[in-house]
Design a protein around this motif. Structure first.
Motif, PDB file in Angstrom:
ATOM      1  N   GLU A 145      39.418  29.386 117.820  1.00 11.88           N
ATOM      2  CA  GLU A 145      40.107  30.651 118.076  1.00 11.88           C
ATOM      3  C   GLU A 145      39.107  31.779 118.321  1.00 11.88           C
ATOM      4  O   GLU A 145      39.302  32.611 119.223  1.00 11.88           O
ATOM      5  N   SER A 146      38.034  31.796 117.564  1.00 13.97           N
ATOM      6  CA  SER A 146      37.026  32.850 117.718  1.00 13.97           C
ATOM      7  C   SER A 146      36.332  32.770 119.069  1.00 13.97           C
ATOM      8  O   SER A 146      36.149  33.789 119.756  1.00 13.97           O
ATOM      9  N   MET A 147      35.949  31.561 119.468  1.00 10.59           N
ATOM     10  CA  MET A 147      35.303  31.399 120.765  1.00 10.59           C
ATOM     11  C   MET A 147      36.246  31.732 121.908  1.00 10.59           C
ATOM     12  O   MET A 147      35.828  32.276 122.943  1.00 10.59           O
ATOM     13  N   THR A 148      37.511  31.428 121.732  1.00  5.16           N
ATOM     14  CA  THR A 148      38.512  31.757 122.746  1.00  5.16           C
ATOM     15  C   THR A 148      38.606  33.272 122.915  1.00  5.16           C
ATOM     16  O   THR A 148      38.607  33.793 124.045  1.00  5.16           O
ATOM     17  N   ARG A 149      38.678  33.991 121.817  1.00 10.01           N
ATOM     18  CA  ARG A 149      38.802  35.451 121.881  1.00 10.01           C
ATOM     19  C   ARG A 149      37.531  36.105 122.425  1.00 10.01           C
ATOM     20  O   ARG A 149      37.596  37.192 123.009  1.00 10.01           O
ATOM     21  N   LEU A 150      36.408  35.444 122.246  1.00 10.09           N
ATOM     22  CA  LEU A 150      35.156  35.955 122.800  1.00 10.09           C
ATOM     23  C   LEU A 150      34.974  35.583 124.271  1.00 10.09           C
ATOM     24  O   LEU A 150      34.029  36.028 124.915  1.00 10.09           O
ATOM     25  N   GLY A 151      35.884  34.759 124.786  1.00 14.16           N
ATOM     26  CA  GLY A 151      35.795  34.317 126.172  1.00 14.16           C
ATOM     27  C   GLY A 151      34.697  33.300 126.407  1.00 14.16           C
ATOM     28  O   GLY A 151      34.208  33.164 127.536  1.00 14.16           O
ATOM     29  N   LEU A 152      34.336  32.534 125.370  1.00 16.08           N
ATOM     30  CA  LEU A 152      33.208  31.615 125.463  1.00 16.08           C
ATOM     31  C   LEU A 152      33.597  30.145 125.325  1.00 16.08           C
ATOM     32  O   LEU A 152      32.730  29.270 125.418  1.00 16.08           O
ATOM     33  N   LEU A 153      34.860  29.862 125.120  1.00 19.01           N
ATOM     34  CA  LEU A 153      35.251  28.490 124.808  1.00 19.01           C
ATOM     35  C   LEU A 153      34.899  27.510 125.923  1.00 19.01           C
ATOM     36  O   LEU A 153      34.289  26.461 125.669  1.00 19.01           O
ATOM     37  N   GLN A 154      35.273  27.818 127.141  1.00 16.43           N
ATOM     38  CA  GLN A 154      35.016  26.887 128.247  1.00 16.43           C
ATOM     39  C   GLN A 154      33.520  26.676 128.468  1.00 16.43           C
ATOM     40  O   GLN A 154      33.081  25.559 128.773  1.00 16.43           O
ATOM     41  N   ARG A 155      32.758  27.720 128.280  1.00 12.39           N
ATOM     42  CA  ARG A 155      31.309  27.621 128.481  1.00 12.39           C
ATOM     43  C   ARG A 155      30.653  26.748 127.405  1.00 12.39           C
ATOM     44  O   ARG A 155      29.736  25.978 127.694  1.00 12.39           O
ATOM     45  N   LEU A 156      31.125  26.876 126.171  1.00  6.05           N
ATOM     46  CA  LEU A 156      30.471  26.186 125.061  1.00  6.05           C
ATOM     47  C   LEU A 156      31.042  24.796 124.790  1.00  6.05           C
ATOM     48  O   LEU A 156      30.357  23.961 124.183  1.00  6.05           O
ATOM     49  N   GLN A 157      32.247  24.535 125.228  1.00  4.92           N
ATOM     50  CA  GLN A 157      32.927  23.284 124.878  1.00  4.92           C
ATOM     51  C   GLN A 157      32.126  22.013 125.217  1.00  4.92           C
ATOM     52  O   GLN A 157      32.114  21.070 124.423  1.00  4.92           O
ATOM     53  N   PRO A 158      31.434  21.960 126.356  1.00  6.91           N
ATOM     54  CA  PRO A 158      30.656  20.745 126.652  1.00  6.91           C
ATOM     55  C   PRO A 158      29.524  20.485 125.656  1.00  6.91           C
ATOM     56  O   PRO A 158      28.992  19.370 125.609  1.00  6.91           O
ATOM     57  N   ARG A 159      29.167  21.479 124.876  1.00  3.84           N
ATOM     58  CA  ARG A 159      28.056  21.337 123.920  1.00  3.84           C
ATOM     59  C   ARG A 159      28.529  21.032 122.503  1.00  3.84           C
ATOM     60  O   ARG A 159      27.717  20.902 121.590  1.00  3.84           O
ATOM     61  N   PHE A 160      29.827  20.884 122.302  1.00  2.00           N
ATOM     62  CA  PHE A 160      30.362  20.679 120.961  1.00  2.00           C
ATOM     63  C   PHE A 160      29.945  19.338 120.379  1.00  2.00           C
ATOM     64  O   PHE A 160      29.916  18.316 121.063  1.00  2.00           O
ATOM     65  N   VAL A 161      29.650  19.343 119.095  1.00  2.00           N
ATOM     66  CA  VAL A 161      29.568  18.131 118.294  1.00  2.00           C
ATOM     67  C   VAL A 161      30.452  18.383 117.080  1.00  2.00           C
ATOM     68  O   VAL A 161      30.260  19.356 116.354  1.00  2.00           O
TER      69      VAL A 161
END
Length: 249
Positions: A145-161
């Motif tokens: 939710e925090s990354m979504t509100r910051l507008g960063l979710l799509q950018r960071l999602q490929p790096r998730f572990v």
């Protein structure tokens, strides 16, 4: 004489309490590991009862409880799971209460990596970002939710572990498998400050409040230790321990 008699009564009551000491099986959200270990120790000293603790993801505990796991008290990382268990008949009605409000942090085990505004999420272009599975762990959901509100979710999602629980997410960062990750403030705080590394406390406005509820489960309804623990968690000693680990009320 009266003073001696009162002292005898107090000793007798203490002896009686210990002789009727019982054990309570407690399912504890992984983020609450450190404070609950201290609370369990104090609980044993003050009541004679023993809390047998299991730590893990709230979503996993939910599934286990529905499948007959004999836990007697649940300390969840959210408020929805205890409410659902109560609604479905697996918990004692009217026993839910909020024992803590958690805080989310972006953390690195290395000093100087995470700045005090979390800008590293925008400026860093490589390395994994650890978080707990949002389907199982409320802290993971808060991170999404925090990354979504910051507008960063799509950018960071490929790096998730993703870890099954917030404890596994913490391990990814602590061992260096991920340079940064979203963890619970309680996991990195000691004596009122960040114990090591660098961290950004995610503003509460970026995600729904992480209200952590406890509930008495059906197997514990007649267990004096289970009943005592639910009361003890609301007492001054437990609340002081909870606050010292970065939680709020």
């Amino acid at each position: 004489m009266m003073k001696f008699f009162c002292r005898w009564i107090a000793i007798a009551a203490l002896t009686l309490g210990v002789s009727h000491a019982a054990e309570v099986s407690v399912a504890v959200a992984a983020n609450f590991t450190a404070p609950m270990q201290k609370i369990a120790e104090a609980f044993a000293q003050d009541t004679g009862h023993k809390a047998v603790l299991a730590f893990g993801a709230t979503g996993k505990f939910y599934a286990q409880i529905r499948n007959g796991a004999p836990f007697q008290v649940l300390l969840a990382a959210d408020k929805e799971t205890p409410a659902l268990l109560e609604k479905e008949g697996f918990a004692v009605a009217g026993t839910r209460f909020t024992y803590a409000t958690g805080r989310l942090v972006l953390w690195s085990a290395q000093p100087g990596v995470v700045d005090d505004k979390g800008d590293v999420l925008r400026t860093s272009t490589d390395g994994k970002v650890a978080l707990a599975d949002p389907k199982l762990a409320p802290y993971g959901a808060a991170a999404i939710e925090s990354m979504t509100r910051l507008g960063l979710l799509q950018r960071l999602q490929p790096r998730f572990v993703q870890g099954e629980s917030i404890a596994q997410a913490y391990q990814f960062v602590a061992t260096g498998n991920a340079p940064v990750g979203f963890v619970a403030l309680s996991q990195v705080m000691a004596d009122g400050r960040i114990a090591k590394g660098s961290a950004w406390v995610v503003p509460a406005r970026l995600h729904a409040p992480i209200l952590q509820d406890a509930v008495l489960l059906n197997p514990g309804k007649d267990n004096p230790a289970a009943l005592a623990l639910t009361g003890y968690l609301r007492g001054e000693k437990a609340r002081a321990i909870i606050l010292s680990h970065g939680y709020e009320f």
